[in-house]
Design an enzyme around this catalytic site. Structure first.
Site, mmCIF file in Angstrom:
data_model
loop_
_atom_site.group_PDB
_atom_site.id
_atom_site.type_symbol
_atom_site.label_atom_id
_atom_site.label_comp_id
_atom_site.label_asym_id
_atom_site.label_seq_id
_atom_site.Cartn_x
_atom_site.Cartn_y
_atom_site.Cartn_z
ATOM 1 N N LYS A 60 7.203 24.221 26.676
ATOM 2 C CA LYS A 60 8.645 24.360 26.894
ATOM 3 C C LYS A 60 9.097 25.779 26.524
ATOM 4 C CE LYS A 60 12.998 23.464 27.615
ATOM 5 N NZ LYS A 60 13.895 23.855 26.608
ATOM 6 N N SER A 96 13.909 19.997 29.486
ATOM 7 C CA SER A 96 14.623 21.073 30.176
ATOM 8 C C SER A 96 15.558 20.508 31.227
ATOM 9 C CB SER A 96 13.634 22.021 30.860
ATOM 10 O OG SER A 96 14.356 22.964 31.614
ATOM 11 N N HIS A 118 8.028 28.028 29.280
ATOM 12 C CA HIS A 118 8.930 27.717 30.398
ATOM 13 C C HIS A 118 10.226 28.516 30.245
ATOM 14 C CE1 HIS A 118 12.579 25.540 31.568
ATOM 15 N NE2 HIS A 118 11.917 25.077 32.619
ATOM 16 N N ASN A 119 10.781 28.505 29.042
ATOM 17 C CA ASN A 119 12.028 29.241 28.813
ATOM 18 C C ASN A 119 11.815 30.747 28.950
ATOM 19 O OD1 ASN A 119 12.961 26.701 28.190
ATOM 20 N ND2 ASN A 119 14.140 27.377 26.434
ATOM 21 N N GLU A 172 11.812 31.527 32.448
ATOM 22 C CA GLU A 172 13.213 31.444 32.900
ATOM 23 C C GLU A 172 13.942 32.776 32.635
ATOM 24 O OE1 GLU A 172 15.085 27.787 31.500
ATOM 25 O OE2 GLU A 172 16.869 28.948 31.026
#
Ligand code: ATR
Length: 500
Positions: free
Chosen positions: A202, A148, A205-206, A209
């Site tokens: 990940k 990232s 995480h996105n 976000e």
């Protein structure tokens, strides 16, 4: 193209390669992310083998950046593999999906037992699980690594989330630590867990976000259209917020975007952008996976839906043309709300909603970890997200501390520090949602996050009624609050309760 293992450094395309040495790491895919990652490795003193399907891109990278460090460019995958030190380590930075599979197949053929293939793209974690299995059957190691930080992160220091076998991490770890972002001297990388754990993390995480960006968007929208604050002043407000609890990369760039003037018209830049948000799919994956795991990630879900709704331009236009009735709308003035206290209330509502989104994201990670037996340490994730990545923020330190204090925390919201924070936020949060509703302004993540919070706190939920209905129409049974067992009421008969 010569084979560098036989005649290292003699390629006419390799004016800056290090003679007589093999590369410690290789990168396949010389688009922006791949070339930046290769330059990052080189800037840390590593010799980097580079390859791209179309050789022009490799040549262009050498021309532009070849002088920055030691690169060994190749124009065939065989030469590329031969230019790597053993065990060979090659990072794939090509499009996720079939392109990644194609490159893996080529590398597996060209490599030997014990070599390591790293997929640094945004692959779906189930693909990563499959690929690791397939690659392992050929005696090679496969590491799916979430990376990232976008282009800038790839070049200057990303946050890296590698999965795959522990053995690969031991070989690869030091190299990844070299190129990762550092916060207080600590590299933003750690071994997340086996097979697809890195790409799973990940993905979430996105998703987080998405929610983080949406709550900032909702705060902006309220301040702009409820309080009537102009973009220039909003930029100042966000800059101020960035000095407090909300200190984060996303708040910082929000101020930058709001401060920007359109070069063509001189208008605020924000006002010339079409309000239809795009998405590449990782938010959607996060929600789909959460649905399968049965984890409510309402903040991320609403954020994904908000982007979808914003992009439904024809439907939005039809709704405006069709004049959907708004009812009686208020204004801040008609409600007697003071502007400055409203600004502070919005800041608190943003902070509280953001806490919920992170708590839900960590719930999904914990559930995924349990489902796949990954043994993910959630506190470590917060630590490696402090730098390099898009959701980097000061408050991630608090999340690390929360999980250090209690690794089995049932919800981040129950950590004593966050509980205390929420006590100071919740009144403002309620006020903001009431006002937004009275003004007819949409706040999907603010509002759903508060409903989630209130659901979590509630002694009784309407689920009891749902169980009653399910038993009525489908004999789905229910449990009682006052005794063990499973029961069914004979609704169509004498309404006696039966033991099941
Ligand atoms: P970015 O987002 O970083 O710009 P991307 O669109 O995700 O990049 O991926 C583009 C890269 O994938 C390019 O290096 C491309 O190679 P070409 O320059 O030859 O097009 C690579 N790529 C795409 N499909 C590929 C395939 N089937 N085999 C090998 N590489 C492929």
């Amino acid at each position: 193209m010569t084979n560098p293992e036989n005649r290292p450094g003699t390629s006419p395309n390799a004016p800056n390669s290090a003679p007589n040495s093999l590369a410690q790491i290789g990168v396949v895919g010389m688009a922006v992310m791949g070339s930046n990652l290769a330059r990052n490795f080189a800037s840390k003193g590593h010799t980097v083998a580079i390859f791209n399907r179309s050789p022009e891109k490799t040549r262009a990278v050498m021309e532009q950046f070849g002088s920055e460090g030691a690169f060994i460019p190749s124009e065939s995958i065989e030469d590329f593999v031969a230019s790597l030190e053993r065990p060979r380590k090659a990072v794939i930075m090509v499009q996720a999906g079939p392109a990644t599979d194609a490159v893996i197949a080529q590398l597996v053929d060209a490599m030997d037992e014990g070599d390591i293939i790293i997929d640094g793209g945004n692959s779906l974690f189930t693909d990563t699980i499959r690929r690791e299995h397939e690659v392992a059957q050929r005696g090679r190691h496969f590491v799916g690594a979430g990376i990232s930080g976008g282009e800038e992160g790839a070049l200057r220091g990303p946050s890296i989330m590698p999965g795959g076998p522990q053995e690969s991490w031991e070989t690869l770890g030091p190299l990844l630590e070299d190129i990762a972002a550092k916060v207080d001297g600590v590299p933003c990388v750690t071994h997340i867990g086996p097979d697809g754990a890195g790409h799973f993390v990940k993905m979430v995480h996105n998703g987080i976000e998405y929610a983080d960006m949406q709550v900032i968007g909702e705060a902006y929208h309220l301040l702009r259209y409820a309080a009537g604050i102009a973009p220039d002043e909003l930029a100042e407000i966000f800059t101020e917020w960035n000095a407090g609890d909300l200190d984060s990369y996303l708040i910082e760039i929000t101020a930058e975007v709001l401060r920007q003037k359109d070069r063509k018209t001189g208008k605020p830049f924000i006002d010339v952008i079409v309000d239809a948000a795009g998405q590449k799919g990782t938010g959607r994956w996060t929600v789909k996976e959460a649905l399968d795991l049965g984890v409510p990630v309402t903040g991320i879900g609403e954020a994904v839906f908000a982007r979808a709704l914003s992009s439904a331009l024809a439907q939005r236009q039809a709704a405006q043309d069709g004049d959907l009735p708004a009812g009686e709308l208020s204004t801040l003035e008609s409600l007697g709300v003071d502007r400055d206290s409203f600004v502070e209330d919005v800041r608190r509502a943003l902070y509280a909603s953001k806490l919920v989104a992170y708590a839900q994201g960590f719930d999904e990670i914990n559930a995924g970890s349990q489902e796949h037996s990954w043994s993910i340490r959630p506190g470590d994730l917060a630590r490696i997200w402090r730098g390099g990545c898009i959701i980097r923020a000061k408050f991630l330190n608090r999340i690390t501390e929360a999980y250090e204090n209690d690794p089995d925390l049932p919800s981040l919201l129950l950590d004593p520090y966050f509980k205390l924070e929420l006590a100071g936020l919740v009144d403002s949060w309620r006020r903001v949602i009431v006002i937004a509703t009275q003004l007819g302004l949409p706040v999907p993540v603010f509002a759903s996050s508060l409903s989630y919070y209130d659901s979590l706190r509630s002694k009784r939920l309407p689920a009891a009624l749902i169980q009653g209905q399910r038993d009525f129409f489908g004999a789905h049974t229910y449990k009682r609050v006052d005794m063990e067992g499973t029961f069914h009421t004979s609704w169509s008969g004498d309404r006696e309760e039966l033991d099941y």
